[in-house]
Design a protein around this motif. Structure first.
Motif, PDB file in Angstrom:
ATOM      1  N   VAL A 121       0.834  -1.202   0.000  1.00 35.84           N
ATOM      2  CA  VAL A 121       0.000   0.000   0.000  1.00 35.84           C
ATOM      3  C   VAL A 121       0.869   1.252   0.000  1.00 35.84           C
ATOM      4  CG1 VAL A 121      -1.722   1.330   1.280  1.00 35.84           C
ATOM      5  CG2 VAL A 121      -1.942  -1.155   1.130  1.00 35.84           C
ATOM      6  N   THR A 122       1.898   1.259   0.849  1.00 32.15           N
ATOM      7  CA  THR A 122       2.800   2.408   0.927  1.00 32.15           C
ATOM      8  C   THR A 122       3.634   2.549  -0.341  1.00 32.15           C
ATOM      9  OG1 THR A 122       2.942   2.146   3.334  1.00 32.15           O
ATOM     10  CG2 THR A 122       4.642   3.491   2.289  1.00 32.15           C
ATOM     11  N   ILE A 123       4.074   1.423  -0.901  1.00 29.51           N
ATOM     12  CA  ILE A 123       4.863   1.463  -2.135  1.00 29.51           C
ATOM     13  C   ILE A 123       4.050   2.099  -3.262  1.00 29.51           C
ATOM     14  CG2 ILE A 123       5.913   0.049  -3.951  1.00 29.51           C
ATOM     15  CD1 ILE A 123       6.792  -1.903  -1.765  1.00 29.51           C
ATOM     16  N   LYS A 124       2.778   1.745  -3.352  1.00 25.91           N
ATOM     17  CA  LYS A 124       1.929   2.323  -4.401  1.00 25.91           C
ATOM     18  C   LYS A 124       1.775   3.832  -4.223  1.00 25.91           C
ATOM     19  CE  LYS A 124      -0.454  -2.042  -4.905  1.00 25.91           C
ATOM     20  NZ  LYS A 124      -1.658  -2.829  -4.550  1.00 25.91           N
TER      21      LYS A 124
ATOM     22  N   ARG B 157      10.219   4.826   8.321  1.00 25.49           N
ATOM     23  CA  ARG B 157      10.150   4.285   6.969  1.00 25.49           C
ATOM     24  C   ARG B 157      10.982   5.108   5.996  1.00 25.49           C
ATOM     25  NH1 ARG B 157       3.659   2.878   6.631  1.00 25.49           N
ATOM     26  NH2 ARG B 157       3.805   0.804   7.567  1.00 25.49           N
ATOM     27  N   ALA B 158      10.960   6.404   6.162  1.00 25.96           N
ATOM     28  CA  ALA B 158      11.752   7.269   5.287  1.00 25.96           C
ATOM     29  C   ALA B 158      13.231   6.928   5.396  1.00 25.96           C
ATOM     30  CB  ALA B 158      11.511   8.731   5.634  1.00 25.96           C
ATOM     31  N   ARG B 159      13.687   6.705   6.616  1.00 30.70           N
ATOM     32  CA  ARG B 159      15.107   6.368   6.810  1.00 30.70           C
ATOM     33  C   ARG B 159      15.421   4.968   6.301  1.00 30.70           C
ATOM     34  NH1 ARG B 159      17.923  10.155   8.702  1.00 30.70           N
ATOM     35  NH2 ARG B 159      17.042  11.816  10.000  1.00 30.70           N
TER      36      ARG B 159
ATOM     37  N   GLU C 172      11.197  14.922   1.361  1.00 24.94           N
ATOM     38  CA  GLU C 172      10.314  14.566   0.244  1.00 24.94           C
ATOM     39  C   GLU C 172       9.555  13.272   0.533  1.00 24.94           C
ATOM     40  OE1 GLU C 172      12.659  16.479  -3.595  1.00 24.94           O
ATOM     41  OE2 GLU C 172      13.340  14.553  -2.759  1.00 24.94           O
ATOM     42  N   LEU C 173      10.222  12.317   1.145  1.00 25.17           N
ATOM     43  CA  LEU C 173       9.572  11.054   1.480  1.00 25.17           C
ATOM     44  C   LEU C 173       8.491  11.256   2.538  1.00 25.17           C
ATOM     45  CD1 LEU C 173      12.724   8.737   1.611  1.00 25.17           C
ATOM     46  CD2 LEU C 173      10.912   8.679  -0.117  1.00 25.17           C
ATOM     47  N   LEU C 174       8.720  12.160   3.456  1.00 27.11           N
ATOM     48  CA  LEU C 174       7.747  12.425   4.516  1.00 27.11           C
ATOM     49  C   LEU C 174       6.472  13.083   3.988  1.00 27.11           C
ATOM     50  CD1 LEU C 174      10.096  13.606   7.425  1.00 27.11           C
ATOM     51  CD2 LEU C 174       8.828  11.444   7.261  1.00 27.11           C
ATOM     52  N   ASP C 175       6.521  13.575   2.767  1.00 24.38           N
ATOM     53  CA  ASP C 175       5.322  14.161   2.156  1.00 24.38           C
ATOM     54  C   ASP C 175       4.308  13.094   1.755  1.00 24.38           C
ATOM     55  OD1 ASP C 175       6.022  16.809   2.400  1.00 24.38           O
ATOM     56  OD2 ASP C 175       6.956  16.919   0.405  1.00 24.38           O
ATOM     57  N   VAL C 176       4.764  11.836   1.718  1.00 21.66           N
ATOM     58  CA  VAL C 176       3.884  10.734   1.315  1.00 21.66           C
ATOM     59  C   VAL C 176       3.115  10.234   2.537  1.00 21.66           C
ATOM     60  CG1 VAL C 176       3.780   8.437   0.286  1.00 21.66           C
ATOM     61  CG2 VAL C 176       5.481  10.087  -0.510  1.00 21.66           C
TER      62      VAL C 176
ATOM     63  N   ALA D  90       3.097   6.556  -6.909  1.00 21.79           N
ATOM     64  CA  ALA D  90       2.140   7.533  -7.431  1.00 21.79           C
ATOM     65  C   ALA D  90       2.706   8.947  -7.366  1.00 21.79           C
ATOM     66  CB  ALA D  90       0.832   7.455  -6.647  1.00 21.79           C
ATOM     67  N   LEU D  91       3.491   9.229  -6.339  1.00 24.50           N
ATOM     68  CA  LEU D  91       4.059  10.573  -6.191  1.00 24.50           C
ATOM     69  C   LEU D  91       5.340  10.751  -7.005  1.00 24.50           C
ATOM     70  CD1 LEU D  91       3.936  13.350  -4.776  1.00 24.50           C
ATOM     71  CD2 LEU D  91       5.306  12.370  -2.936  1.00 24.50           C
ATOM     72  N   PHE D  92       6.219   9.752  -6.947  1.00 21.37           N
ATOM     73  CA  PHE D  92       7.532   9.896  -7.593  1.00 21.37           C
ATOM     74  C   PHE D  92       7.578   9.299  -9.006  1.00 21.37           C
ATOM     75  CE2 PHE D  92       8.473  10.101  -3.024  1.00 21.37           C
ATOM     76  CZ  PHE D  92       9.231  11.257  -2.970  1.00 21.37           C
ATOM     77  N   HIS D  93       6.558   8.535  -9.383  1.00 21.65           N
ATOM     78  CA  HIS D  93       6.382   7.989 -10.729  1.00 21.65           C
ATOM     79  C   HIS D  93       7.338   6.847 -11.078  1.00 21.65           C
ATOM     80  CE1 HIS D  93       3.531  11.171 -11.370  1.00 21.65           C
ATOM     81  NE2 HIS D  93       4.452  12.092 -11.124  1.00 21.65           N
ATOM     82  N   ALA D  94       8.561   6.886 -10.638  1.00 19.24           N
ATOM     83  CA  ALA D  94       9.523   5.826 -10.942  1.00 19.24           C
ATOM     84  C   ALA D  94      10.225   5.402  -9.653  1.00 19.24           C
ATOM     85  CB  ALA D  94      10.544   6.296 -11.970  1.00 19.24           C
TER      86      ALA D  94
END
Length: 213
Positions: free
Chosen positions: A21-24, A54-56, A43-47, A28-32
């Protein structure tokens, strides 16, 4: 898909505490996937649902050798990997929120498999259960409906075999790595299913058939 692109998809699936779920949401945000690993902590914390831990885990991911070994192993064993964004990803499976992002596949899926019925049941089956399961699976397969089951002993095995005898397609969904067919006596059945249908698993190679799977 190139090995390089697959490498990042697999790496995402290997990151500790980051599920499908988190990977999707990340994709969706970073596209690749490769852009996810080069993103900053901020930037990761924006998700959504990506906290500090998880960001670390993503930023500090270091198991690239394990990822490369996995790619080589699937190639050596004739196993395919598809990703959530592939056109080949099963349409019905995509509808599930926590569907696997990198399912492992032996054999192939077709548009026919969009019309499928899952059959599961007791490992310690009765004679009545066996007879009825054979009739149902045979009838479904003869009508062009793919029979999906888990290749376990009992009803699962009966359902797969009946579908194959009827000349139909069957899909086995395993709770272990595709290199660890379970139960072991169904190794030949697994090959027969893969030859005319598909065997699929969300688990990396080497994963044992643990109860929780």
């Amino acid at each position: 898909m190139s090995d390089d692109a697959l490498r990042y998809w697999l790496a995402l699936s290997f990151v500790k505490d980051v599920g499908p779920v988190t990977i999707k949401k990340l994709v969706a945000l970073f596209h690749a996937p490769e852009r996810i690993f080069s993103a900053t902590i901020a930037e990761l914390l924006d998700v959504e649902d990506v906290g500090e831990v998880r960001a670390r885990s993503i930023r500090e991911f270091a198991s690239w050798k394990a990822v490369d070994r996995e790619i080589k192993a699937v190639q050596d064993k004739g196993i395919g990997i598809i990703t959530y964004t592939d056109d080949a990803y099963p349409v019905r499976l995509r509808e599930i929120d926590d569907s696997p992002v990198v399912p492992y596949i032996k054999g192939g899926m077709t548009d026919e498999d969009n019309c499928a019925v899952a059959m599961v049941g007791s490992r310690a089956m009765t004679d009545y259960g066996r007879i009825v399961s054979e009739r149902i699976a045979s009838g479904l397969a003869a009508s062009g409906i793919t029979v999906v089951s888990g290749m376990a002993r009992g009803i699962d095995t009966v359902s797969h075999r009946a579908a194959l005898r009827a000349g139909g397609r069957s899909i086995a969904v395993l709770g272990c790595g595709l290199d660890r067919p379970y139960p072991s006596e169904n190794r030949r059945l697994m090959e027969e299913i893969a030859a005319s249908g598909c065997v699929i698993s969300e688990f990396p190679l080497g994963t044992p058939p643990n109860r929780e799977n």
